[in-house]
Design a protein around this motif. Structure first.
Motif, PDB file in Angstrom:
ATOM      1  N   THR A 178      50.508  41.302  40.006  1.00 54.39           N
ATOM      2  CA  THR A 178      49.161  40.798  39.719  1.00 54.39           C
ATOM      3  C   THR A 178      49.001  40.436  38.248  1.00 54.39           C
ATOM      4  O   THR A 178      47.955  39.944  37.848  1.00 54.39           O
ATOM      5  CB  THR A 178      48.089  41.843  40.090  1.00 54.39           C
TER       6      THR A 178
ATOM      7  N   THR B 108      42.118  40.359  42.199  1.00 56.12           N
ATOM      8  CA  THR B 108      41.109  39.505  41.575  1.00 56.12           C
ATOM      9  C   THR B 108      41.537  38.058  41.768  1.00 56.12           C
ATOM     10  O   THR B 108      42.690  37.783  42.091  1.00 56.12           O
ATOM     11  CB  THR B 108      41.033  39.808  40.068  1.00 56.12           C
TER      12      THR B 108
ATOM     13  N   SER C  96      44.420  36.912  39.616  1.00 53.19           N
ATOM     14  CA  SER C  96      45.719  37.446  39.998  1.00 53.19           C
ATOM     15  C   SER C  96      46.277  36.704  41.215  1.00 53.19           C
ATOM     16  O   SER C  96      47.481  36.531  41.343  1.00 53.19           O
ATOM     17  CB  SER C  96      45.635  38.943  40.271  1.00 53.19           C
TER      18      SER C  96
ATOM     19  N   HIS D 119      44.257  37.468  49.759  1.00 51.04           N
ATOM     20  CA  HIS D 119      43.606  38.698  50.216  1.00 51.04           C
ATOM     21  C   HIS D 119      44.049  39.098  51.618  1.00 51.04           C
ATOM     22  O   HIS D 119      44.392  40.238  51.873  1.00 51.04           O
ATOM     23  CB  HIS D 119      42.082  38.524  50.216  1.00 51.04           C
TER      24      HIS D 119
ATOM     25  N   GLU E 204      48.628  48.165  33.903  1.00 48.59           N
ATOM     26  CA  GLU E 204      47.362  47.642  34.390  1.00 48.59           C
ATOM     27  C   GLU E 204      47.522  46.926  35.734  1.00 48.59           C
ATOM     28  O   GLU E 204      46.641  46.960  36.583  1.00 48.59           O
ATOM     29  CB  GLU E 204      46.814  46.662  33.351  1.00 48.59           C
ATOM     30  N   HIS E 205      48.668  46.245  35.901  1.00 47.76           N
ATOM     31  CA  HIS E 205      48.864  45.404  37.083  1.00 47.76           C
ATOM     32  C   HIS E 205      49.804  46.061  38.087  1.00 47.76           C
ATOM     33  O   HIS E 205      50.403  47.085  37.791  1.00 47.76           O
ATOM     34  CB  HIS E 205      49.394  44.031  36.664  1.00 47.76           C
TER      35      HIS E 205
ATOM     36  N   LYS F 162      50.306  46.497  49.414  1.00 46.20           N
ATOM     37  CA  LYS F 162      48.891  46.489  49.020  1.00 46.20           C
ATOM     38  C   LYS F 162      48.766  47.186  47.668  1.00 46.20           C
ATOM     39  O   LYS F 162      49.097  48.356  47.551  1.00 46.20           O
ATOM     40  CB  LYS F 162      48.101  47.251  50.078  1.00 46.20           C
ATOM     41  N   PRO F 163      48.308  46.456  46.651  1.00 47.50           N
ATOM     42  CA  PRO F 163      48.169  47.104  45.350  1.00 47.50           C
ATOM     43  C   PRO F 163      47.026  48.132  45.380  1.00 47.50           C
ATOM     44  O   PRO F 163      46.111  48.000  46.205  1.00 47.50           O
ATOM     45  CB  PRO F 163      47.843  45.958  44.395  1.00 47.50           C
ATOM     46  N   PRO F 164      47.071  49.129  44.499  1.00 48.42           N
ATOM     47  CA  PRO F 164      46.053  50.178  44.499  1.00 48.42           C
ATOM     48  C   PRO F 164      44.644  49.617  44.265  1.00 48.42           C
ATOM     49  O   PRO F 164      43.693  50.091  44.855  1.00 48.42           O
ATOM     50  CB  PRO F 164      46.463  51.097  43.352  1.00 48.42           C
ATOM     51  N   ARG F 165      44.512  48.600  43.381  1.00 50.03           N
ATOM     52  CA  ARG F 165      43.206  47.999  43.132  1.00 50.03           C
ATOM     53  C   ARG F 165      43.121  46.676  43.871  1.00 50.03           C
ATOM     54  O   ARG F 165      44.133  45.995  44.061  1.00 50.03           O
ATOM     55  CB  ARG F 165      43.032  47.761  41.629  1.00 50.03           C
ATOM     56  N   PRO F 166      41.869  46.297  44.294  1.00 55.08           N
ATOM     57  CA  PRO F 166      41.734  45.024  45.007  1.00 55.08           C
ATOM     58  C   PRO F 166      42.173  43.843  44.125  1.00 55.08           C
ATOM     59  O   PRO F 166      42.077  43.930  42.893  1.00 55.08           O
ATOM     60  CB  PRO F 166      40.233  44.939  45.318  1.00 55.08           C
TER      61      PRO F 166
END
Lengths: 633, 243
Positions: free
Chosen positions: B61, B100, B103, B111, B67-68, B94-98
């Motif tokens: 990302t 953006t 990204s 998504h 951070e990514h 699936k990354p830990p954060r949704p």
């Protein structure tokens, strides 16, 4: 499917033989591909190495060599190699080297085997190593039989139709509106038994009851003083005569002549699809070479004949378009050429008076072989009766030759650059002198001299005393085969012009690996092939002049194995038809037709077939060297 | 001159890769990592032509491992003779954060693709076993090395580091170093790009249209074969190549 497999699949699916595979097989191939890279100059396959996979060139270029190190082929993006060794289950026969940085896709043997087993076209392609020459030639011959110009080709518009309950005036309005001279009459119906019953595009059933023409309106309404409101149904008209759309044009013409009608409705099964007019057929037949020939003989001046040049070209283009074979086209164009020559001689004789001694106007080259295309030079000569006395008679024949030669030039057959024309004193001689020429050429073959004179060994009479030329043909047929020295010299001449190896990208690939931008298909293919055939034909004492006829006689004489003459015949047909197709295209593009072909204008299939035809020629030349060796060498 | 001092210090400070592997095989608690390190490494004097390789590529990302996150992993096994895309693997994770929007523009994975994808922790063992026994080849090691290490650290609390061959670093050897390059720079001539696609062009390798971890892994494998063919021999020892 994963993205990288899709990348592989997209690429291979654009190139033969993979372009014909089903999606499932393509997926299987792409999913099994392995990849390998070779730097320019490195060896990819060594002789006698093992072959585990079919190689497909994803990028770059390679060269394939024969045992003796001679270049066999140069391949680029999308080409394959290794298929023959894989099929035969043998080690590498022809080594392969990268000539550019090359990325290969390897298709493992089990997948290759499965492709061969499940897809016939794929199997044919790899089995013949990309060669489809034989099947292409045979296919085009079959197609030609089938199309023999169906009458539907002449239909340019849908038929105009009206219900027969309408009035004469309504019909006349409709005909005027559509600018047609006939209208078909219909009535709604449900009589399934009638063979005039048909269903229109909206599903409604109609009965075709008749046709009204301009002539009917004149004869049955105006002349008879009938009212414009007369219902169409009440006009008596003749029994409707129709033709099926799949019938030939000549059948349509015969039907019209037999029934004395000008207009003929054309049906597809029971549905009317158009109306042909006798004038359509006449216009069509005008481009017919038979019509052209009769037109030639009705011309009374050189100018008149020269004006036929566009029609000569049109009839050539039409023959090519209709898918005729080179042999048919060559025959038709030769009969046009001969007719023109005959007419020119007739006109010259009418001008100069009757000839002082009997003579024969003789032709050489393509006209003698009956394989004339378009844009060919004139090659002719005159054989005079032995009573010929130059001082007394030659003024006449010189003038005759001049008129005919100038006339031919005016009609689109340019002067022969090599001076093989009756205007040349050397080639306007009595029969005895001609016999001496041929005896000398055969007995004392000087290769340089023969190179110049081998054109004379295709010869035929066009006008006058045909027996003079027959005597020459007999002399050649009996003497040539008895002179190994002559045949060897002729054979050596036949090796002078070699074919290229094939094509590479947008270039012509020469035997020595060099590139050229275009190829003269006559000089590099057809002419040397005719040279080879001529040597064999003379070797068996054949009197035939046409290449295909000669091949038949060579086969009958058993001079070459039957398979060999078949191959030569396919190669001759294919090279000739490719040349004619390109010339027809040039004419249609308003260019002067010529013999040079640019590789970018050659389709993939043509490339494969041309390459094979060149290979056939090259092999035949090598065989000639061996069959007619030079004595003492 | 900093680079030289840094390199010298690093050499003094760090053990050899073989020593590091042996130590980690002992120390690691996670069975997958234990197995990965226990599989060991080829000796550094081994010729590259003998060694099984695997090309690895991540889509992330962003550029910062802290951070990514990784969104897809592609790997393709190969050696100097042949590349086997069909034996490769590909995962979307699936990354830990949704995700953006920017990204998505960065890695082109949408998504919906990640929505049903597993978190990376659940597939790490599979990734490690596909890498074990093979020398990893990447294009630009500063993505794959820190991102994988960070992911393993987050999931299992232990380091995952190994030697790798970086085709971009190799390319820099010819395109970015040497006196001629220095003179060119002096005259303001832009050095040649050593990005994957541009590097491939120099070796006559085809352009691939898709941006996809497995396509890039395959592309990296091809580039490495080409670099070896042009600049090295199959006898080149690993120590000349790995980092």
């Amino acid at each position: 499917m994963e993205a990288e497999i899709r990348e592989i699949r997209d690429h291979i699916s654009r190139h033969p033989p993979f372009d014909g595979l089903t999606d499932d097989l393509l997926d299987e191939v792409a999913g099994a591909v392995e990849i390998t890279y070779f730097k320019a100059g490195t060896t990819i396959a060594e002789r006698d190495g093992s072959v585990q996979a079919l190689s497909y060139i994803r990028g770059g270029a390679v060269e394939v060599y024969r045992h003796n190190g001679q270049l066999y082929n140069r391949l680029g993006e999308g080409d394959i190699f290794g298929q023959l060794d894989l099929l035969r289950g043998r080690p590498v026969r022809f080594p392969v080297q990268a000539i550019e940085d090359t990325l290969l896709y390897l298709i493992p043997k089990p997948v290759f085997d499965r492709l061969c087993a499940t897809d016939e076209d794929f199997a044919d392609f790899v089995e013949l190593s990309g060669s489809r020459l034989k099947s292409t030639v045979e296919q085009s011959q079959r197609d030609n039989d089938m199309i023999a110009t169906r009458v539907r080709r002449l239909i340019s518009r849908l038929p105009v139709m009206i219900e027969e309950s309408a009035t004469v005036q309504e019909a006349a309005r409709l005909m005027t509106e559509h600018d047609v001279s006939s209208v078909l009459l219909l009535k709604p119906g449900n009589d399934d038994d009638s063979d005039r019953m048909f269903t229109d595009t909206e599903g409604q059933q109609w009965l075709l009851t008749g046709m009204i023409t301009d002539k009917d309106l004149r004869q049955r309404i105006i002349a008879a003083g009938a009212s414009a409101q007369t219902p169409l149904a009440s006009i008596s008209h003749d029994k409707l005569i129709t033709i099926q759309s799949s019938e030939s044009v000549s059948e349509a013409m015969l039907t019209m002549l037999r029934n004395n009608i000008q207009l003929l409705p054309v049906l597809h099964r029971r549905r009317p699809v158009g109306v042909v007019d006798l004038s359509d057929i006449v216009r069509y037949e005008t481009n017919n070479s038979v019509y052209l020939v009769s037109n030639i003989f009705s011309r009374i001046s050189v100018k008149g004949l020269a004006r036929l040049t566009p029609e000569v070209r049109a009839s050539f283009v039409r023959l090519v378009d209709e898918g005729a074979t080179s042999r048919m086209i060559g025959g038709a164009m030769s009969s046009v050429g001969r007719s023109l020559m005959r007419r020119l001689v007739e006109l010259a004789e009418a001008d100069l008076g009757p000839p002082p001694v009997p003579y024969c106007f003789m032709v050489h080259g393509s006209l003698a072989r009956n394989d004339q295309s378009i844009a060919t030079d004139q090659d002719n000569a005159i054989v005079l009766h032995d009573a010929f006395e130059p001082k007394r008679h030659d003024d006449y024949f010189r003038a005759l030759a001049r008129q005919v030669s100038d006339g031919l030039h005016a009609c689109g057959y340019p002067y022969c650059k090599g001076g093989v024309m009756a205007t040349n004193d050397l080639w306007r001689q009595p029969l005895a002198r001609w016999k001496r020429y041929f005896r000398d050429w055969i007995a004392k073959p000087d290769p340089q001299g023969l190179l110049h004179s081998s054109i004379f060994f295709d010869l035929d009479a066009v006008h006058g005393e045909a027996r003079f030329v027959e005597e020459l043909q007999d002399l050649i047929a009996t003497r040539a085969k008895a002179s190994p020295q002559f045949l060897a010299a002729l054979a050596r001449n036949a090796l002078g012009r070699t074919p290229p190896l094939g094509f590479f990208r947008t270039f012509v690939l020469e035997q020595d690996g060099r590139h050229n931008n275009s190829i003269n298909i006559k000089r590099r293919g057809i002419a040397p092939l005719n040279d080879v055939i001529r040597v064999h034909a003379l070797g068996v004492g054949s009197r035939a002049q046409n290449g295909f006829d000669r091949l038949d006689e060579i086969t009958q004489a058993g001079a070459l194995p039957a398979g060999q003459t078949d191959k030569l015949s396919y190669a001759l047909e294919f090279l000739s038809i490719v040349r004619m197709r390109h010339q027809a295209q040039e004419i249609q593009d308003d260019h002067e037709p010529h013999n040079a072909i640019q590789p970018e204008r050659i389709s993939d299939t043509e490339r494969h077939n041309l390459k094979e035809a060149f290979q056939v020629l090259s092999n035949a030349q090598n065989f000639l060297r061996f069959r007619y060796p030079s004595p003492g060498r | 001159m900093t680079a030289v001092i840094f390199g010298a210090r690093q050499q003094q400070a760090s053990p050899t890769w073989a020593e590091y592997f042996a130590r980690q095989a002992e120390a690691c608690k996670s069975p997958a990592l234990k197995r990965f390190y226990a599989a060991g490494l080829p000796a550094e004097e081994r010729p590259i032509g003998d060694v099984p390789l695997v090309a690895l590529d991540f889509e992330t990302t962003g550029m910062d491992p802290l951070e990514h996150a990784i969104v897809s992993i592609g790997l393709v096994p190969f050696d100097l003779r042949v590349i086997r895309p069909s034996a490769g693997r590909y995962w979307v994770v699936k990354p830990p954060r949704p995700l953006t929007e920017e990204s998505i523009a960065f890695h082109r994975i949408t998504h919906s693709e990640v929505e049903h994808a597993p978190p990376i922790a659940t597939i790490l063992d599979e990734v490690l076993s596909a890498l074990a026994d093979r020398l990893v080849v990447v294009h630009y090691r500063n993505i794959e090395r820190p991102f994988l290490d960070a992911a393993v650290m987050a999931a299992q609390g232990e380091h995952c580091l190994f030697p790798l061959i970086d085709t971009m670093a190799l390319e820099a050897r010819w395109e970015r170093r040497g006196r001629l390059q220095g003179i060119k720079r002096l005259f303001g001539i832009q050095p040649a790009s050593i990005r994957l696609a541009d590097s491939r062009t120099r070796y006559g390798l085809p352009h691939y249209s898709s941006h996809h971890a497995k396509v890039d892994a395959m592309a990296t494998a091809e580039l490495f074969q080409a670099q070896m063919a042009r600049h090295f021999t199959p006898d080149t020892p690993l120590s000349d190549l790995w980092l």
